[in-house]
Design a protein around this motif. Structure first.
Motif, mmCIF file in Angstrom:
data_model
loop_
_atom_site.group_PDB
_atom_site.id
_atom_site.type_symbol
_atom_site.label_atom_id
_atom_site.label_comp_id
_atom_site.label_asym_id
_atom_site.label_seq_id
_atom_site.Cartn_x
_atom_site.Cartn_y
_atom_site.Cartn_z
ATOM 1 N N ASN A 4 0.865 -1.173 0.000
ATOM 2 C CA ASN A 4 0.000 0.000 0.000
ATOM 3 C C ASN A 4 0.899 1.220 0.000
ATOM 4 O OD1 ASN A 4 -1.688 2.155 0.510
ATOM 5 N ND2 ASN A 4 -2.929 1.047 2.021
ATOM 6 N N LEU A 5 1.073 1.828 -1.141
ATOM 7 C CA LEU A 5 1.979 2.962 -1.293
ATOM 8 C C LEU A 5 1.522 4.198 -0.521
ATOM 9 C CD1 LEU A 5 2.907 2.614 -5.061
ATOM 10 C CD2 LEU A 5 4.152 1.796 -3.057
ATOM 11 N N LEU A 6 0.248 4.254 -0.154
ATOM 12 C CA LEU A 6 -0.238 5.400 0.602
ATOM 13 C C LEU A 6 0.185 5.331 2.071
ATOM 14 C CD1 LEU A 6 -3.795 5.745 -0.947
ATOM 15 C CD2 LEU A 6 -1.739 7.091 -1.444
ATOM 16 N N ASN A 7 0.642 4.178 2.536
ATOM 17 C CA ASN A 7 1.100 4.019 3.917
ATOM 18 C C ASN A 7 2.612 4.187 4.072
ATOM 19 O OD1 ASN A 7 -1.417 3.596 5.025
ATOM 20 N ND2 ASN A 7 -1.313 1.368 4.769
ATOM 21 N N LEU A 8 3.308 4.494 2.988
ATOM 22 C CA LEU A 8 4.758 4.666 3.074
ATOM 23 C C LEU A 8 5.110 5.865 3.937
ATOM 24 C CD1 LEU A 8 5.991 4.076 -0.594
ATOM 25 C CD2 LEU A 8 6.284 2.582 1.382
ATOM 26 N N GLN A 9 6.186 5.717 4.712
ATOM 27 C CA GLN A 9 6.713 6.792 5.538
ATOM 28 C C GLN A 9 8.079 7.190 4.996
ATOM 29 O OE1 GLN A 9 4.981 8.204 8.156
ATOM 30 N NE2 GLN A 9 3.325 6.909 7.375
ATOM 31 N N PRO A 10 8.460 8.462 5.124
ATOM 32 C CA PRO A 10 9.782 8.863 4.612
ATOM 33 C C PRO A 10 10.894 8.186 5.409
ATOM 34 C CG PRO A 10 8.734 10.687 5.768
ATOM 35 C CD PRO A 10 7.735 9.573 5.707
ATOM 36 N N HIS A 11 11.969 7.857 4.728
ATOM 37 C CA HIS A 11 13.128 7.216 5.356
ATOM 38 C C HIS A 11 13.839 8.211 6.260
ATOM 39 C CE1 HIS A 11 16.610 4.678 5.882
ATOM 40 N NE2 HIS A 11 17.381 5.682 5.496
ATOM 41 N N LYS A 12 14.209 7.769 7.450
ATOM 42 C CA LYS A 12 14.968 8.592 8.387
ATOM 43 C C LYS A 12 16.372 8.028 8.473
ATOM 44 C CE LYS A 12 10.908 9.769 11.018
ATOM 45 N NZ LYS A 12 10.141 9.539 12.224
ATOM 46 N N VAL A 13 17.357 8.886 8.278
ATOM 47 C CA VAL A 13 18.749 8.469 8.316
ATOM 48 C C VAL A 13 19.223 8.478 9.761
ATOM 49 C CG1 VAL A 13 21.103 8.973 7.555
ATOM 50 C CG2 VAL A 13 19.181 9.351 6.004
ATOM 51 N N SER A 14 19.746 7.356 10.187
ATOM 52 C CA SER A 14 20.253 7.240 11.553
ATOM 53 C C SER A 14 21.684 7.758 11.606
ATOM 54 C CB SER A 14 20.236 5.773 11.983
ATOM 55 O OG SER A 14 20.897 5.617 13.212
ATOM 56 N N ARG A 15 22.018 8.422 12.679
ATOM 57 C CA ARG A 15 23.398 8.868 12.881
ATOM 58 C C ARG A 15 24.166 7.831 13.682
ATOM 59 N NH1 ARG A 15 24.040 14.999 13.978
ATOM 60 N NH2 ARG A 15 25.942 14.486 12.906
ATOM 61 N N ASP A 16 23.489 6.776 14.064
ATOM 62 C CA ASP A 16 24.087 5.698 14.838
ATOM 63 C C ASP A 16 24.701 4.685 13.868
ATOM 64 O OD1 ASP A 16 24.749 3.711 16.628
ATOM 65 O OD2 ASP A 16 22.696 3.331 17.278
#
Length: 170
Positions: A4-16
């Motif tokens: 379901n492409l409407l449920n996609l969340q933006p990717h968050k880049v980890s600094r860890d």
């Protein structure tokens, strides 16, 4: 699993960097180890003894692959995992050499290429080295390999010769 492409969340880049392997190389005395030890809760696996001028660093001298295997067992312990988050391998070159010697000893050969396909020392060495450090990332550690640089002359056919700088592990 339904898409379901409407449920996609933006990717968050980890600094860890936990779970990642980083490779740093450069000229002698340029601060590679100093930089790596600035990572939080770092443990320096000192395959070479160049850390003597770094105050406050936690360093474990490693003089054989058997030492490395003992450290590996220690790094599995929950109380050790709480204390250290990043593992610095200084230098990767020496670690690789000690691993090769260990595998040769286990196989009863003198050089890693001895024995041909029946022994396949190179494959066993590669597996030993990679499994050891890949497992550390699976334990949640960030692993940083330190190496020196090496300059070599490249002479392509029908072209101009040039200098290439890369890791001394090449």
């Amino acid at each position: 699993m339904a898409i379901n492409l409407l449920n996609l969340q933006p990717h968050k880049v980890s600094r860890d960097l936990s779970g990642y392997i980083t490779f740093v190389y450069g000229a002698y005395k340029t601060g590679k180890t100093t930089l790596a030890t600035q990572m939080g809760k770092s443990l320096l696996l000192a395959f070479e003894q160049g850390y003597n001028t770094l105050p406050g660093v936690y360093a474990q001298p490693i003089t054989s692959w058997t030492d490395m295997k003992q450290v590996y067992r220690e790094l599995k312990k929950p109380e050790v995992k709480e204390r250290f988050k990043s593992i610095i391998v200084d230098t990767a070159d020496i670690a690789a050499d000690l691993c090769q010697k260990y595998v040769c000893s286990q196989l009863g050969i003198e050089n890693i290429g001895d024995g041909g396909w029946s022994v396949n020392g190179w494959a066993k060495y590669k597996k030993e080295f990679e499994d050891t450090f890949r497992s550390l990332t699976q334990f949640g550690y960030a692993v940083v390999f330190i190496s020196h640089d090496k300059e070599k002359t490249i002479k392509p056919q029908n072209s101009t010769e040039y200098q290439q700088i890369g890791s001394s592990m090449q």
